[in-house]
Every structure is written in structure tokens, then in C-alpha cells.
Write a protein that holds these residues in place. Structure first.
Motif: not given
Lengths: 305, 284
Positions: B73-100
Motif C-alpha cells: 500500500q502506498p504511503t501517499s498518492g493515488r492509483i487510478l485505473y480507467n479513471g477509477m481510484d483503486i488506491t485502497h482496493m484489495t488485490i482481489s478487487e484489482r484482479a477483478n478489475q482486469g489487472i494481472s
């Protein structure tokens, strides 16, 4: 036989209907169904509870099923089953005990299985334990297995206890003659406040004999397990035991190995590893889209498969 | 599109042992001070692109990959995937958003077979086209993942393994490091997600014809139109990238088209202007 008994039977013996080959089904303290074959005889003991299973020399590709089901709450029994396997046999023996206890009294099945196996025989012995029912009464099983393995004989012993048995003490002892071989595979999972104690004691008496004991267990919640294995190498022989345990929640597992070489050419190895599920295993499965709980279930199921 | 905005990742020195390999100063023993592994990174990864991240050991590459997947988890900053903020999503949620994510050092499992792992990976990819499906359906699909044999053969043959020999093998210590690495890559092929992150895919597969690996990446990129982020030190992998990002000491020291960056890198690391720990140079 009622539905509960049928379900138990399916769990412990994989039986949907009466098996082919020889069988003896013991339900609520008495033999309820029995069949023998030209090569396999089953005789009720006269001096105590139990049966003698006599397998003639040269019997090949036959099976014996001897499941036990208890569905009456508060039933306690002690059963002695003796297996006499002749020379040059190749047989599969499926035992197992299922207890359904929906009452408040303890139900308990203690069984002593003794195997007298001749020369050049191959015996596969499968034993499954299963408990169900939501009564306050405990489901208790204490199986004891004594094995005498003749020259050049090979025994595979598989024991499985995955669900519903509150307390179990398993004692398995084996004495091996020259070039005899035994492979023991134990799969165990405990929940709640269950306790399970397993002790294997193998005497490698004959020259060229070998033993391999493999235990995989999972302890969840408050349950406790003790795994003891003693291998005595009394001749030129090979012995190996391996205990792999996964602890979850606040469970406890002890692995107590004991290997004794009483002969200069005895080679004995013990391996034991206990720990929680590796975090990186869960992480990997989560990257495949599983939730943490699904990942954990997948890992435990695979481990005990 | 994946966007990293002002991304920072710090560790405190007490936990520095676990992160030693991510930082050149990992062996410093000062206590109660925090150390920056990733320093205010801003990067955008376009769709359908193949981007290689390279740079010196300990520059923060693996950490960046783990931040993208949610393993850290980052100390600060944001990660956006297709415009959605995924910074605080779990690994599973990111996987289900289409990231491997392909691990640098793949994990071993006792009792899980190659076919089980591929089935879990492939099963998940079937539903990713419709991530709005109910959770119950997702769970039931996963409980009984089915894998068609031709598909399994396809996934494994792409990484140079024969399905007949490997499908029923446990993903445990009986596999060599190279076999494990290829199976790891096969799970990513099976997932077939819009974005895949590979952490040093070439490590440990020296004996496998390198061309096959290059071909795998080109297929994933060109045929499927998926995006790939590949952390690598290998010139031949850098050579197929659309863009190259150079990461050193937690900062982006260069980023640009392969044609512009690669010649500089190949001049040798000693004299390379990108292989310094100077602050990130803004993109031109």
C-alpha cells in the motif's frame, strides 16, 4: 437402513449402494448387512464384539468393505476386527466410521483392527472417519490398528478424518518382515475444540524393509493435534516420516518424532513443518481474483486432497 | 489507462530487512527513521501499450509493481485505473478489475496442481468481461473451475511446456525454478486481462529459448490488444517495448519512446545519464 445411515455410509465408504465383493456393514452396534465371496469369508466373533475377515491365499483384485455407522445418540462400543490375509493376495480393504449424534449423550466407537498379512501380498487399506449431527453429545472415535506384514508384502494405509469428530486417539503399530514395505498417508482436519492424537509406531525388523509415513493436517479454531511417530530400524532398512501441519486461528499442533537406529545399516529420516498458510500463497491466489477467504479454502483443500 | 499520481512508499527502518532487495541502502542500520523507496512518482500508462520499466537493482521497480497490484500500500498518492481510484482496493478487487501480476519469484503450493492454478486463472478471466456480475455467481464459478484441455495445452505450449507432462503435477518443490516461472507466465496468459504486470519475467528461464518469451509478450500485446508493464533488465525485452521507463533510487529518471531511450541505455550503465539518482526529469 435410514437416510442418515446412508449418508454416513457414503461419507466413510463412498458407497451409494451395496458394494460388490465382500462386505459387512455394522449399524448401531450390530451387523446389518453382510456378503462373502468364494475367497473372502467374514465370521462373527463369539468371544467379543467384532468379526474375523479371512482372505484366502492367492486372492487377487477383490475388495472388502466394513463400514460402521452410529446414528443413535449415547451408543458406546468396542469392536475387534481381525484380518487374516494369505500369501500372494492383492486386495483393497475399506473401513470407516461415521457417527451422527443429534442427542446430548456421547457416542463413541473404539475399534481395534489387527492385520496378519502373509508373504508377497499387496493390501490397500482405507479408513475414513466422519461425524455429523448438532447435538451436545460428543462424537468420539479411537481406532487402533496393529499390523504384521510378512516377507515381500506391501501395505498402503490411508486414513482420512476431515469433519465432525470431536475426539480421536489413533494408534497404529506395524512390524515388518524382510523386504516388506508400508506407506501410511494421514489426512486430518480439526475444528472447534476438537482434539486429535495420532501415534505411529513402526518396527523395521526385516532386512530390506521400509516405511514411509506422511501426515498432512490442518488445525482450525481452538482445536489441538498431537502427532507422534516412532520408527525403529532394527535391520538394514529405510524409514521416513513427514509431518506437515497448517495452524489457523488459535489452534495448536505438536509433532513429536522419534527415530531409533538399532542397526548400522538403518537409514531413518524425520521431517516436520508446522506453520500458518504462507502469506504469499494467499497473495498469489488473490491476484487470480479470489478473495482472501476463497484463497485460504483453496489452499487448505489442495493440501488435504 | 493506469495513472500513478504523486505515488510515495516509505518503510521504517525496523522493517528494512524485508525490503533490502528493493533498495541499495537496504543494509543501513539507523533506527526509527523512515526510508523512501518510491519518491513521488507520476506516470501514465496508456491502453494497448507495452511498457518496459528498467533501472539499477534496488531502484524501486519491484515495489512499484507491487503497489500497482496492491501487494503493498502506498504511503501517499493515488492509483487510478480507467479513471477509477483503486488506491485502497484489495488485490482481489484489482484482479477483478482486469489487472494481472506475474511474480518475480513464483509461489509453490503443496497439493495444488498446475491444472488447478490454470483453471482458477482462466475461470476468473471468463467473468472479467462482465465485472458487474453478482458476487454469488463469481463464487460458484470459482468453486468448480473448469478448464478445457485444448485451452490448457495452449496456455502451456506458449511457455514451452507440454500439457500432458505438467497438468497433473503439483505446483510444489518438485518443479524447477524455470518450470515454475513458465507456469507463472502461463497463468497470466490464461487470465488474459487488459493489463498485466510482469516482474522480471526472464529471471530463471535461461534454458528456455528466449524467443518464445518475446513471442508471448508480442502476442499478448498485439493480438489481444492488452497492455503490458514488464520490469526487465533484458535488452531484447526492452527492444519490443513501445516505451521505456527508467527508475533509479525511487524516481523516474527517464521516460520516452524506446527509440529515444534505448540507445542511451545501451551506451553502458557507467556513462548513462539515466542511471543516476537525480530527481525525475519531466517528460518532454
Amino acid at each position: 437402513m435410514d437416510d442418515i445411515q446412508r449418508t454416513l455410509l457414503e461419507q466413510v465408504a463412498g458407497l451409494h449402494e451395496m458394494p460388490s465383493g465382500a462386505y459387512n456393514i455394522r449399524a448401531n452396534g450390530k451387523s446389518s448387512e453382510r456378503a462373502t465371496t468364494a475367497h473372502i469369508d467374514i465370521v462373527t466373533k463369539t468371544d467379543k464384539q467384532g468379526i474375523d475377515i479371512v482372505i484366502r491365499p492367492g486372492t487377487k483384485k477383490e475388495s472388502v468393505h466394513i463400514p460402521v455407522v452410529l446414528s443413535e445418540s449415547g451408543l458406546t462400543e468396542m469392536v475387534y476386527n481381525d484380518f487374516y490375509v494369505g500369501d500372494d493376495c492383492d486386495v483393497t480393504i475399506v473401513a470407516g466410521c461415521g457417527i451422527h449424534n443429534s442427542g446430548d449423550s456421547d457416542s463413541r466407537h473404539d475399534g481395534v483392527h489387527a492385520f496378519y498379512i502373509g508373504k508377497n501380498s499387496h493390501v490397500k487399506y482405507v479408513e475414513k472417519h466422519y461425524g455429523s449431527g448438532d447435538g451436545k453429545g460428543s462424537r468420539i472415535m479411537n481406532p487402533e490398528t496393529r499390523i504384521e506384514l510378512g516377507e515381500n508384502s506391501f501395505m498402503e494405509l490411508e486414513t482420512v478424518q476431515i469433519k465432525g469428530v470431536d475426539s480421536t486417539k489413533r494408534l497404529t503399530s506395524a512390524k515388518l518382515a524382510a523386504n516388506a514395505k508400508i506407506i501410511v498417508t494421514e489426512k486430518l482436519m480439526t475444528h472447534g475444540t476438537q482434539t486429535a492424537e495420532t501415534c505411529f509406531q513402526v518396527d523395521l525388523d526385516g532386512e530390506g524393509s521400509s516405511a514411509n509415513i506422511i501426515s498432512r493436517s490442518v488445525a482450525r479454531e481452538e482445536s489441538q493435534q498431537i502427532f507422534l511417530s516412532k520408527i525403529n530400524g532394527n535391520n538394514r532398512c529405510k524409514g521416513h516420516s513427514e509431518c506437515d501441519g497448517i495452524i489457523m486461528d488459535s489452534s495448536k499442533i505438536s509433532a513429536i518424532p522419534e527415530i531409533t537406529a538399532n542397526h548400522p545399516d538403518a537409514e531413518l529420516i524425520h521431517e516436520a513443518a508446522i506453520g500458518k498458510i504462507a502469506g504469499e500463497q494467499i497473495t498469489k491466489l488473490m491476484t487470480l481474483g479470489l478473495t482472501e477467504a476463497e484463497a485460504e479454502a483453496q489452499i487448505v483443500n489442495g493440501f488435504l486432497k | 489507462m493506469l495513472e500513478l499520481q504523486n505515488l510515495c512508499f516509505q518503510i521504517s527502518e525496523e522493517t528494512s530487512e524485508s525490503a533490502n532487495d528493493n533498495h541499495p541502502n537496504g543494509l543501513t542500520s539507523e533506527k526509527n527513521t523512515s526510508r523512501e523507496i518510491i519518491k513521488n512518482i507520476n506516470l501514465t500508462f496508456d491502453d494497448h501499450s507495452l511498457i518496459a520499466i528498467t533501472g539499477p537493482n534496488g531502484g524501486g521497480k519491484s515495489t512499484l509493481a507491487k503497489l500497482i497490484m496492491g501487494v503493498e500500500q502506498p504511503t501517499s498518492g493515488r492509483i487510478l485505473y480507467n479513471g477509477m481510484d483503486i488506491t485502497h482496493m484489495t488485490i482481489s478487487e484489482r484482479a477483478n478489475q482486469g489487472i494481472s501480476f506475474a511474480f518475480q519469484q513464483p509461489v509453490r503450493f503443496k497439493g495444488i496442481k498446475v491444472k488447478d492454478l490454470l483453471a482458477l486463472a482462466a475461470g476468473d478471466s471468463r467473468k472479467k468481461s462482465d465485472t458487474q456480475k453478482t458476487a454469488e455467481l463469481t463464487v460458484s464459478q470459482r468453486k468448480a473451475p473448469s478448464l478445457k484441455l485444448p485451452d490448457a495445452c495452449d496456455f502451456l505450449s506458449k511457455v514451452g511446456l507440454c500439457a500432458r507432462d505438467y497438468l497433473n503435477r503439483d505446483v510444489d518443490a518438485s518443479l524447477s525454478g524455470g518450470e515454475l516461472k513458465r507456469i507463472e507466465i502461463a497463468t497470466i496468459i490464461a487470465r488474459n486481462t487488459p493489463l498485466s504486470v510482469f516482474d522480471e519475467p526472464e529471471a530463471g528461464i535461461d534454458l528456455w529459448s528466449f524467443n518464445n518469451l518475446i513471442q508471448v509478450f508480442e502476442d499478448m500485446h498485439q493480438e489481444s490488444g492488452n497492455s503490458l508493464i514488464i520490469i526487465s533488465h533484458q535488452e531484447r525485452i526492452l527492444n519490443i517495448a513501445d516505451e521505456i521507463v527508467v527508475l533509479a533510487d525511487g524516481s523516474v529518471t527517464a521516460r520516452g519512446r524506446r527509440e529515444d531511450i534505448l540507445p542511451e541505455l545501451l551506451k553502458g550503465t557507467e556513462s548513462c545519464k539515466f542511471y543516476t539518482s537525480s530527481p525525475a526529469t519531466p517528460r518532454s
